[in-house]
Design an enzyme around this catalytic site. Sequence first.
Site, PDB file in Angstrom:
ATOM      1  N   SER A  26       0.862  -1.185   0.000  1.00  0.00           N
ATOM      2  CA  SER A  26       0.000   0.000   0.000  1.00  0.00           C
ATOM      3  C   SER A  26       0.894   1.229   0.000  1.00  0.00           C
ATOM      4  O   SER A  26       2.072   1.149   0.370  1.00  0.00           O
ATOM      5  CB  SER A  26      -0.877   0.007   1.255  1.00  0.00           C
ATOM      6  OG  SER A  26      -1.651   1.186   1.326  1.00  0.00           O
ATOM      7  N   TYR A  34      -1.917  -0.876  10.482  1.00  0.00           N
ATOM      8  CA  TYR A  34      -1.995  -1.228   9.057  1.00  0.00           C
ATOM      9  C   TYR A  34      -0.741  -0.723   8.311  1.00  0.00           C
ATOM     10  O   TYR A  34      -0.121  -1.472   7.540  1.00  0.00           O
ATOM     11  CB  TYR A  34      -3.259  -0.608   8.463  1.00  0.00           C
ATOM     12  CG  TYR A  34      -3.413  -0.819   6.986  1.00  0.00           C
ATOM     13  CD1 TYR A  34      -3.763  -2.064   6.474  1.00  0.00           C
ATOM     14  CD2 TYR A  34      -3.198   0.227   6.080  1.00  0.00           C
ATOM     15  CE1 TYR A  34      -3.901  -2.262   5.112  1.00  0.00           C
ATOM     16  CE2 TYR A  34      -3.336   0.036   4.718  1.00  0.00           C
ATOM     17  CZ  TYR A  34      -3.690  -1.207   4.231  1.00  0.00           C
ATOM     18  OH  TYR A  34      -3.815  -1.401   2.887  1.00  0.00           O
TER      19      TYR A  34
HETATM   20  P1  NAP Z   1     -11.390  -6.368   0.730  1.00  0.00           P
HETATM   21  O1  NAP Z   1     -12.312  -5.940  -0.348  1.00  0.00           O
HETATM   22  O2  NAP Z   1     -11.783  -6.198   2.163  1.00  0.00           O
HETATM   23  O3  NAP Z   1     -11.014  -7.910   0.483  1.00  0.00           O
HETATM   24  C1  NAP Z   1     -10.131  -8.582   1.346  1.00  0.00           C
HETATM   25  C2  NAP Z   1     -10.054 -10.034   0.941  1.00  0.00           C
HETATM   26  O4  NAP Z   1      -9.129 -10.690   1.818  1.00  0.00           O
HETATM   27  C3  NAP Z   1     -11.377 -10.775   1.091  1.00  0.00           C
HETATM   28  O5  NAP Z   1     -11.457 -11.743   0.075  1.00  0.00           O
HETATM   29  C4  NAP Z   1     -11.249 -11.454   2.448  1.00  0.00           C
HETATM   30  O6  NAP Z   1     -12.130 -12.557   2.509  1.00  0.00           O
HETATM   31  C5  NAP Z   1      -9.766 -11.825   2.408  1.00  0.00           C
HETATM   32  N1  NAP Z   1      -9.124 -12.057   3.704  1.00  0.00           N
HETATM   33  C6  NAP Z   1      -9.107 -11.249   4.790  1.00  0.00           C
HETATM   34  N2  NAP Z   1      -8.412 -11.819   5.778  1.00  0.00           N
HETATM   35  C7  NAP Z   1      -7.966 -13.020   5.304  1.00  0.00           C
HETATM   36  C8  NAP Z   1      -7.212 -14.084   5.854  1.00  0.00           C
HETATM   37  N3  NAP Z   1      -6.751 -14.052   7.126  1.00  0.00           N
HETATM   38  N4  NAP Z   1      -6.943 -15.156   5.070  1.00  0.00           N
HETATM   39  C9  NAP Z   1      -7.403 -15.220   3.803  1.00  0.00           C
HETATM   40  N5  NAP Z   1      -8.128 -14.245   3.231  1.00  0.00           N
HETATM   41  C10 NAP Z   1      -8.412 -13.152   3.980  1.00  0.00           C
HETATM   42  O7  NAP Z   1      -9.956  -5.664   0.609  1.00  0.00           O
HETATM   43  P2  NAP Z   1      -9.260  -4.879  -0.608  1.00  0.00           P
HETATM   44  O8  NAP Z   1      -9.586  -3.451  -0.474  1.00  0.00           O
HETATM   45  O9  NAP Z   1      -9.498  -5.575  -1.893  1.00  0.00           O
HETATM   46  O10 NAP Z   1      -7.721  -5.053  -0.193  1.00  0.00           O
HETATM   47  C11 NAP Z   1      -6.952  -6.131  -0.688  1.00  0.00           C
HETATM   48  C12 NAP Z   1      -5.483  -5.850  -0.407  1.00  0.00           C
HETATM   49  O11 NAP Z   1      -5.151  -4.595  -0.995  1.00  0.00           O
HETATM   50  C13 NAP Z   1      -5.148  -5.737   1.076  1.00  0.00           C
HETATM   51  O12 NAP Z   1      -3.876  -6.324   1.307  1.00  0.00           O
HETATM   52  C14 NAP Z   1      -5.078  -4.245   1.306  1.00  0.00           C
HETATM   53  O13 NAP Z   1      -4.210  -3.911   2.356  1.00  0.00           O
HETATM   54  C15 NAP Z   1      -4.527  -3.775  -0.020  1.00  0.00           C
HETATM   55  N6  NAP Z   1      -4.832  -2.373  -0.333  1.00  0.00           N
HETATM   56  C16 NAP Z   1      -6.115  -1.951  -0.514  1.00  0.00           C
HETATM   57  C17 NAP Z   1      -6.356  -0.617  -0.825  1.00  0.00           C
HETATM   58  C18 NAP Z   1      -7.741  -0.087  -1.091  1.00  0.00           C
HETATM   59  O14 NAP Z   1      -7.874   1.129  -1.247  1.00  0.00           O
HETATM   60  N7  NAP Z   1      -8.750  -0.918  -1.159  1.00  0.00           N
HETATM   61  C19 NAP Z   1      -5.268   0.275  -0.906  1.00  0.00           C
HETATM   62  C20 NAP Z   1      -3.994  -0.194  -0.689  1.00  0.00           C
HETATM   63  C21 NAP Z   1      -3.774  -1.526  -0.411  1.00  0.00           C
HETATM   64  P3  NAP Z   1     -12.549 -13.280   3.916  1.00  0.00           P
HETATM   65  O15 NAP Z   1     -13.026 -12.174   4.826  1.00  0.00           O
HETATM   66  O16 NAP Z   1     -13.600 -14.270   3.546  1.00  0.00           O
HETATM   67  O17 NAP Z   1     -11.307 -13.929   4.421  1.00  0.00           O
END
Ligand code: NAP
Length: 257
Positions: free
Chosen positions: A143, A157
């Site tokens: 991130s 985070y």
């Molecule tokens: P999201 O929509 O909340 O999706 C998260 C995914 O991770 C879900 O499929 C969730 O499913 C799974 N998950 C959570 N904990 C887990 C675990 N312990 N084991 C296996 N799966 C797990 O999140 P997102 O926004 O797409 O973010 C995805 C990644 O991008 C993260 O690493 C986040 O830090 C990074 N990121 C996001 C943003 C943003 O703006 N969205 C920006 C920078 C970085 P379950 O709950 O069923 O496990």
Amino acid sequence: MFTSLSGKSVLVTGASTGIGLGVARQFALQGARVLITARNAGRIEAVAAGLRAEGLQVQGLASDVADAASVKALIHTVEEIHGGLDVLCCNAGIFPNSPLEDLAEAEWDQVMATNAKGTFLCVQAALPLLRRAEYGRVILTSSITGPVTGSPGWVHYGASKAAQLGFMRTAAIELARDGITVNAVMPGNIVTEGFLDVAADYQAGVAASIPLKRLGTSADVASAVLFFASREAGYITGQSLIIDGGQVLPESLQALV
Ligand code: NAP
């Protein structure tokens, strides 16, 4: 220009929603055989079934990246289903918001266990398969928050996302002898299910602070992930790429006028 990813075995963690789902979809659209994983078994299987209904080669597996036994079982199943693994995308992550003074030790531990330890566990477990690949690829979803910027409520985070990059640099050196590259994408603010849980006024404020004047999409991130996964990116390792519409660039509000 790029060699086809068709037939490649790809594992994307945290792929039932958001960025992971977008990344999995793009690999599958290129003809890759994709395994997606998340904790909620019903949801990951339903998402995979939906992608298969679109004609894509996707299977869903339930696992928890923060749990070593679960990750070991996951990789065992990956080998059983695909016979190997070419690309590992460590994307699973959580981002609960807690101001520093209220942050509970248990929440710190949970965020570090999922985002930082989960990365280590998945890469370590997948090593035997990645070593056998023609060219192994590991792509981490870090991130901008932590490695580059700060954001109130996300000390834990931010620390976990910076930890992923520290992990990446040494892993890249250790795995270079096996021809495995380890790189990271650093998204800015991407519209995902998780991000939509964040307050609406925060979302509007963020969009206004981005030179390209929009929040990112999962497809924006997926393009960079697929690049790192390509044969042609084989001389790039231990590097990170910011995908944020220029969000980290402005030095003042005047720069955004
Ligand atoms: P999201 O929509 O909340 O999706 C998260 C995914 O991770 C879900 O499929 C969730 O499913 C799974 N998950 C959570 N904990 C887990 C675990 N312990 N084991 C296996 N799966 C797990 O999140 P997102 O926004 O797409 O973010 C995805 C990644 O991008 C993260 O690493 C986040 O830090 C990074 N990121 C996001 C943003 C943003 O703006 N969205 C920006 C920078 C970085 P379950 O709950 O069923 O496990």
